[in-house]
Enzyme design. Sequence first.
Site, PDB file in Angstrom:
ATOM      1  N   GLU A 238      12.785   5.558   6.992  1.00 57.63           N
ATOM      2  CA  GLU A 238      11.966   5.955   8.141  1.00 57.63           C
ATOM      3  C   GLU A 238      12.766   6.032   9.434  1.00 57.63           C
ATOM      4  OE1 GLU A 238      11.125   3.850   5.774  1.00 57.63           O
ATOM      5  OE2 GLU A 238       8.948   3.754   5.459  1.00 57.63           O
TER       6      GLU A 238
ATOM      7  N   THR B  31      10.023   7.365   0.700  1.00 55.32           N
ATOM      8  CA  THR B  31      10.332   5.942   0.535  1.00 55.32           C
ATOM      9  C   THR B  31       9.874   5.539  -0.856  1.00 55.32           C
ATOM     10  OG1 THR B  31       8.209   5.231   1.371  1.00 55.32           O
ATOM     11  CG2 THR B  31       9.984   5.452   2.975  1.00 55.32           C
TER      12      THR B  31
ATOM     13  N   TRP C  81       7.890 -20.379   7.713  1.00 56.30           N
ATOM     14  CA  TRP C  81       8.604 -19.410   6.903  1.00 56.30           C
ATOM     15  C   TRP C  81       9.909 -19.971   6.372  1.00 56.30           C
ATOM     16  CZ3 TRP C  81       7.876 -14.671  10.636  1.00 56.30           C
ATOM     17  CH2 TRP C  81       6.671 -14.042  10.324  1.00 56.30           C
TER      18      TRP C  81
ATOM     19  N   LYS D 170       5.821 -18.625   2.720  1.00 58.22           N
ATOM     20  CA  LYS D 170       5.258 -19.435   3.793  1.00 58.22           C
ATOM     21  C   LYS D 170       4.795 -20.760   3.209  1.00 58.22           C
ATOM     22  CE  LYS D 170       3.103 -18.312   8.118  1.00 58.22           C
ATOM     23  NZ  LYS D 170       2.157 -17.496   8.860  1.00 58.22           N
TER      24      LYS D 170
END
Length: 537
Positions: free
Chosen positions: A325, A181, A438, A433
């Site tokens: 993943e 990754t 959010w 935030k």
Amino acid sequence: MMQNFSLRVSTIIDHAARYHPNRPVIGRSVEGPIVESNWQEVQREAKQVAAALQGLGIKKGDVIGVMAWNTVRHLSVWYGIPGAGAVNHTLNPRLFADQLDYIINHAEDRFIMVDLDLLPAFEAIIDRLPKIEKIIVLTDRAHMPETKLDVICYSDLIEGQPDDGAWIDGDEDEACGICYTSGTTGNPKGVVYSHRSNVLHALAAAAPDMLNLSSQDRIMPVVPLFHANGWSIAYCAPMAGASMVMPGRDMTAAGLYEMLEMGVTYTAAVPTIWLGMLQHLKAENLGLSTLKRVLIGGASCPRAVIEAFQNDYGIQVLHAWGMTEMSPLGTICSFKPEVSSLSEEGQLDIQETVGHPPYTVDLKIANDAGEDLPWDGKTPGRLLSKGAAVVQRYLKEDADALDEDGWFDTGDVAVMDANGYVRITDRSKDVIKSGGEWISSIEMENAAVAHPDVAEAAAVAIPHPKWDERPVLVIVPMPEKTPDNAEIMSLLEKRFAKWQLPDDIITVDDLPHTATGKISKLELRQRLKEQGYKLPE
Ligand code: ADP
């Protein structure tokens, strides 16, 4: 009792060679000319690769690094390495040199196989790669480049090797491939795919509500094989008996267009590729004569791209979400009966989600305590996953990457609706935030790029004394355009409450990107900090 059919990837290419031997596999070579092959020839060359590697001393479990574009030859290497019992470690040429030597050393690559134009990447770092024994240049003798490195010519290597030998057999749980990754923070992490996980993943991914791939298709993966397991297309296509077109190294819209016109019915890439392609088609007044479906993922696909493909060109868009993943498929947006009777606008709303998971993937939206959140289409939470091709533990880590109930935290924030459709709202490390609530950066960016003068957008959180954080929108203009902030703001007002609107819109020449082409918000926030950026009063 049934037979114990071993789920090794060699069975995929054997199936294609036996039942779809003459299906065309066509590609642009790195040397230039178009190569016309088929599954039988790809399999035979893969057998030669496997034999040659064994001849050089490669043993089961050895790791071979491969840095190569999407070519026909790469497909033979893709099957030749695991066919020799070895592990294919895909290398992204866009990685920085220090990341490249880190992952090669970390994965303990013994050999490197590299396209001829990418060899200089190794000249620069070879001193830092003590474990590399051999470098194989993926070309013929006539095209061997001048180099100070001690290299082997691929064509010489496989010449005279048997093309009908047996694959190295073994347990289906053995390692087959490694992909790192990109690691926006800290070192990259290695994800090891097994033969079994790759086969199960390809079965799940090719199925009707997912890729819906068949022998009638001709699929062109623009997404490189070195990015997130190549989205599994090099497994799904031969498994389905589909024809393939490999675009080579020319990633320009004009270069890709030429390849799409070679009878391609299906293609796959990240949204930025398609933004460029749509601009090219408009500017040159071109049509797409055979293309029927486009798989778009890796980053959120703007509604404008979905609309343009479907309305202007009659090409169906499949919006997908996944990650390295997860091998990488998490979800694809196909229509379940529950949504197929919606109006055109309603269907577009659904297509902005990333859809639903296949069998073998399970998902959960959770709060910070790991408790289930409702599937109401509006409560955001951490997106967790489990599955047959989801990582358990990163390479050489000493603990599993799972919570106590066995869930892997994808690092994405999402909402899920009652029909199981997922909408990605953020990366958890990039959330904004404000006053405890959010604000979705992805939704803000998609709304901004709907403006014709905006090429790219990134919404980032800027610290604020009262609200903790406030959103700021950073935009890159289309060539020779000066976007009007008031116009962009009025686009945003259609989708966002007043308190969610950005405090500022800044225009920049370019945005920082990771090696996999994603906007690096971490770097962007750092840039703004270093430039002493302050929110307007
Ligand atoms: P990297 O190495 O750049 O992280 P990955 O392909 O593994 O490469 O990145 C996976 C991440 O990409 C996901 O966790 C998610 O944040 C993002 N992503 C992928 N597809 C989508 C999508 N359709 N919409 C929004 N984000 C996406």
